[in-house]
Design a protein around this motif. Structure first.
Motif, PDB file in Angstrom:
ATOM      1  N   ALA A  11       0.834  -1.205   0.000  1.00  0.00           N
ATOM      2  CA  ALA A  11       0.000   0.000   0.000  1.00  0.00           C
ATOM      3  C   ALA A  11       0.867   1.253   0.000  1.00  0.00           C
ATOM      4  O   ALA A  11       0.578   2.216  -0.732  1.00  0.00           O
ATOM      5  CB  ALA A  11      -0.938  -0.011   1.202  1.00  0.00           C
ATOM      6  N   GLN A  12       1.930   1.250   0.782  1.00  0.00           N
ATOM      7  CA  GLN A  12       2.838   2.397   0.827  1.00  0.00           C
ATOM      8  C   GLN A  12       3.532   2.586  -0.522  1.00  0.00           C
ATOM      9  O   GLN A  12       3.645   3.709  -1.016  1.00  0.00           O
ATOM     10  CB  GLN A  12       3.876   2.214   1.942  1.00  0.00           C
ATOM     11  CG  GLN A  12       4.811   3.388   2.119  1.00  0.00           C
ATOM     12  CD  GLN A  12       4.084   4.666   2.538  1.00  0.00           C
ATOM     13  OE1 GLN A  12       3.110   4.616   3.281  1.00  0.00           O
ATOM     14  NE2 GLN A  12       4.547   5.800   2.047  1.00  0.00           N
ATOM     15  N   PHE A  13       3.991   1.512  -1.109  1.00  0.00           N
ATOM     16  CA  PHE A  13       4.634   1.551  -2.425  1.00  0.00           C
ATOM     17  C   PHE A  13       3.686   2.169  -3.450  1.00  0.00           C
ATOM     18  O   PHE A  13       4.065   3.047  -4.228  1.00  0.00           O
ATOM     19  CB  PHE A  13       5.018   0.121  -2.827  1.00  0.00           C
ATOM     20  CG  PHE A  13       5.771   0.014  -4.114  1.00  0.00           C
ATOM     21  CD1 PHE A  13       7.150   0.075  -4.131  1.00  0.00           C
ATOM     22  CD2 PHE A  13       5.102  -0.184  -5.313  1.00  0.00           C
ATOM     23  CE1 PHE A  13       7.858  -0.038  -5.331  1.00  0.00           C
ATOM     24  CE2 PHE A  13       5.792  -0.292  -6.510  1.00  0.00           C
ATOM     25  CZ  PHE A  13       7.176  -0.220  -6.516  1.00  0.00           C
ATOM     26  N   SER A  14       2.438   1.721  -3.435  1.00  0.00           N
ATOM     27  CA  SER A  14       1.423   2.222  -4.363  1.00  0.00           C
ATOM     28  C   SER A  14       1.099   3.687  -4.098  1.00  0.00           C
ATOM     29  O   SER A  14       0.981   4.497  -5.031  1.00  0.00           O
ATOM     30  CB  SER A  14       0.163   1.365  -4.231  1.00  0.00           C
ATOM     31  OG  SER A  14      -0.843   1.814  -5.079  1.00  0.00           O
ATOM     32  N   ASP A  18       1.304   7.143  -6.476  1.00  0.00           N
ATOM     33  CA  ASP A  18      -0.047   7.550  -6.856  1.00  0.00           C
ATOM     34  C   ASP A  18      -0.697   6.514  -7.777  1.00  0.00           C
ATOM     35  O   ASP A  18      -1.340   6.844  -8.768  1.00  0.00           O
ATOM     36  CB  ASP A  18      -0.040   8.939  -7.517  1.00  0.00           C
ATOM     37  CG  ASP A  18      -1.434   9.544  -7.624  1.00  0.00           C
ATOM     38  OD1 ASP A  18      -2.306   9.193  -6.792  1.00  0.00           O
ATOM     39  OD2 ASP A  18      -1.657  10.342  -8.557  1.00  0.00           O
ATOM     40  N   TRP A  19      -0.508   5.247  -7.435  1.00  0.00           N
ATOM     41  CA  TRP A  19      -1.060   4.152  -8.237  1.00  0.00           C
ATOM     42  C   TRP A  19      -2.363   3.611  -7.674  1.00  0.00           C
ATOM     43  O   TRP A  19      -3.033   2.814  -8.329  1.00  0.00           O
ATOM     44  CB  TRP A  19      -0.069   3.002  -8.337  1.00  0.00           C
ATOM     45  CG  TRP A  19       1.112   3.257  -9.204  1.00  0.00           C
ATOM     46  CD1 TRP A  19       1.342   4.338 -10.006  1.00  0.00           C
ATOM     47  CD2 TRP A  19       2.247   2.401  -9.359  1.00  0.00           C
ATOM     48  NE1 TRP A  19       2.540   4.212 -10.648  1.00  0.00           N
ATOM     49  CE2 TRP A  19       3.127   3.029 -10.265  1.00  0.00           C
ATOM     50  CE3 TRP A  19       2.613   1.181  -8.818  1.00  0.00           C
ATOM     51  CZ2 TRP A  19       4.333   2.459 -10.651  1.00  0.00           C
ATOM     52  CZ3 TRP A  19       3.817   0.611  -9.195  1.00  0.00           C
ATOM     53  CH2 TRP A  19       4.662   1.253 -10.104  1.00  0.00           C
ATOM     54  N   ASP A  20      -2.734   4.023  -6.475  1.00  0.00           N
ATOM     55  CA  ASP A  20      -3.936   3.458  -5.860  1.00  0.00           C
ATOM     56  C   ASP A  20      -5.169   3.658  -6.737  1.00  0.00           C
ATOM     57  O   ASP A  20      -6.059   2.821  -6.756  1.00  0.00           O
ATOM     58  CB  ASP A  20      -4.158   4.055  -4.471  1.00  0.00           C
ATOM     59  CG  ASP A  20      -5.153   3.251  -3.678  1.00  0.00           C
ATOM     60  OD1 ASP A  20      -4.925   2.032  -3.498  1.00  0.00           O
ATOM     61  OD2 ASP A  20      -6.171   3.825  -3.257  1.00  0.00           O
ATOM     62  N   LYS A  21      -5.193   4.763  -7.478  1.00  0.00           N
ATOM     63  CA  LYS A  21      -6.347   5.029  -8.348  1.00  0.00           C
ATOM     64  C   LYS A  21      -6.522   3.955  -9.427  1.00  0.00           C
ATOM     65  O   LYS A  21      -7.600   3.823  -9.999  1.00  0.00           O
ATOM     66  CB  LYS A  21      -6.217   6.414  -8.981  1.00  0.00           C
ATOM     67  CG  LYS A  21      -4.985   6.598  -9.839  1.00  0.00           C
ATOM     68  CD  LYS A  21      -4.835   8.041 -10.268  1.00  0.00           C
ATOM     69  CE  LYS A  21      -3.482   8.284 -10.925  1.00  0.00           C
ATOM     70  NZ  LYS A  21      -3.191   9.705 -11.050  1.00  0.00           N
ATOM     71  N   PHE A  22      -5.465   3.207  -9.694  1.00  0.00           N
ATOM     72  CA  PHE A  22      -5.544   2.138 -10.692  1.00  0.00           C
ATOM     73  C   PHE A  22      -5.879   0.779 -10.082  1.00  0.00           C
ATOM     74  O   PHE A  22      -6.058  -0.197 -10.802  1.00  0.00           O
ATOM     75  CB  PHE A  22      -4.206   2.009 -11.443  1.00  0.00           C
ATOM     76  CG  PHE A  22      -3.729   3.281 -12.068  1.00  0.00           C
ATOM     77  CD1 PHE A  22      -4.465   3.914 -13.055  1.00  0.00           C
ATOM     78  CD2 PHE A  22      -2.534   3.863 -11.656  1.00  0.00           C
ATOM     79  CE1 PHE A  22      -4.021   5.095 -13.632  1.00  0.00           C
ATOM     80  CE2 PHE A  22      -2.080   5.040 -12.230  1.00  0.00           C
ATOM     81  CZ  PHE A  22      -2.838   5.657 -13.218  1.00  0.00           C
ATOM     82  N   HIS A  23      -5.950   0.722  -8.754  1.00  0.00           N
ATOM     83  CA  HIS A  23      -6.068  -0.556  -8.072  1.00  0.00           C
ATOM     84  C   HIS A  23      -7.488  -0.868  -7.598  1.00  0.00           C
ATOM     85  O   HIS A  23      -7.695  -1.308  -6.470  1.00  0.00           O
ATOM     86  CB  HIS A  23      -5.080  -0.617  -6.910  1.00  0.00           C
ATOM     87  CG  HIS A  23      -3.663  -0.699  -7.363  1.00  0.00           C
ATOM     88  ND1 HIS A  23      -2.612  -0.600  -6.496  1.00  0.00           N
ATOM     89  CD2 HIS A  23      -3.113  -0.870  -8.595  1.00  0.00           C
ATOM     90  CE1 HIS A  23      -1.478  -0.703  -7.177  1.00  0.00           C
ATOM     91  NE2 HIS A  23      -1.768  -0.869  -8.445  1.00  0.00           N
ATOM     92  N   ALA A  24      -8.433  -0.678  -8.487  1.00  0.00           N
ATOM     93  CA  ALA A  24      -9.802  -1.129  -8.207  1.00  0.00           C
ATOM     94  C   ALA A  24      -9.780  -2.662  -8.138  1.00  0.00           C
ATOM     95  O   ALA A  24      -8.927  -3.294  -8.779  1.00  0.00           O
ATOM     96  CB  ALA A  24     -10.750  -0.664  -9.311  1.00  0.00           C
ATOM     97  N   PRO A  25     -10.686  -3.266  -7.390  1.00  0.00           N
ATOM     98  CA  PRO A  25     -10.699  -4.728  -7.306  1.00  0.00           C
ATOM     99  C   PRO A  25     -10.696  -5.415  -8.677  1.00  0.00           C
ATOM    100  O   PRO A  25      -9.970  -6.398  -8.871  1.00  0.00           O
ATOM    101  CB  PRO A  25     -11.989  -5.028  -6.527  1.00  0.00           C
ATOM    102  CG  PRO A  25     -12.141  -3.827  -5.643  1.00  0.00           C
ATOM    103  CD  PRO A  25     -11.695  -2.661  -6.493  1.00  0.00           C
ATOM    104  N   LYS A  26     -11.441  -4.896  -9.611  1.00  0.00           N
ATOM    105  CA  LYS A  26     -11.478  -5.479 -10.965  1.00  0.00           C
ATOM    106  C   LYS A  26     -10.090  -5.485 -11.579  1.00  0.00           C
ATOM    107  O   LYS A  26      -9.637  -6.491 -12.130  1.00  0.00           O
ATOM    108  CB  LYS A  26     -12.437  -4.693 -11.854  1.00  0.00           C
ATOM    109  CG  LYS A  26     -12.388  -5.097 -13.335  1.00  0.00           C
ATOM    110  CD  LYS A  26     -13.103  -4.105 -14.241  1.00  0.00           C
ATOM    111  CE  LYS A  26     -12.354  -2.837 -14.450  1.00  0.00           C
ATOM    112  NZ  LYS A  26     -11.256  -2.885 -15.424  1.00  0.00           N
TER     113      LYS A  26
END
Length: 115
Positions: A11-14, A18-26
């Protein structure tokens, strides 16, 4: 394996990128599937005997370790996004499978359970 520690590091790496926006469950589920396919590619066309020896080749062993790490990372990220406690889920699934595949009926058999 300390899954919580690894999930926090991922989570920290992401977050830092600023990659969290790409990490939807799908998206994480798709990425997990892709990484599983990349692992399968390492075994494609091997005999059963050859597949049992893949870790003897240092280059192939490194690729397999990397793919397993990618699979684990995406699985942990997906579980985190969905608030799934993987340890609990796996233990409960083992219990379900034990009831579904009793030793006295399935020992030594590769048959799939039929209702």
């Amino acid at each position: 394996m300390n899954t919580k520690l690894i999930q926090d590091r991922l989570a920290q790496f992401s977050l830092e990128r600023d990659w969290d926006k790409f990490h939807a469950p799908k998206n994480l589920a798709i990425a997990l599937s892709v990484e599983c396919s990349e692992l399968l590619e390492e075994f494609q066309w091997l005999t059963e005997e050859d597949s049992a020896c893949v870790m003897n080749d240092p280059d192939q062993a490194a690729r397999i370790r990397d793919e397993l790490a990618d699979i684990t990372a995406y699985l942990l990220q997906l579980a985190g996004k969905l608030s799934v406690d993987l340890e609990d889920a796996v233990l409960k699934k083992i219990e379900k499978n034990a009831a579904k595949y009793p030793v006295e009926k399935f020992k030594g058999s590769a048959k799939k359970y039929n209702r």
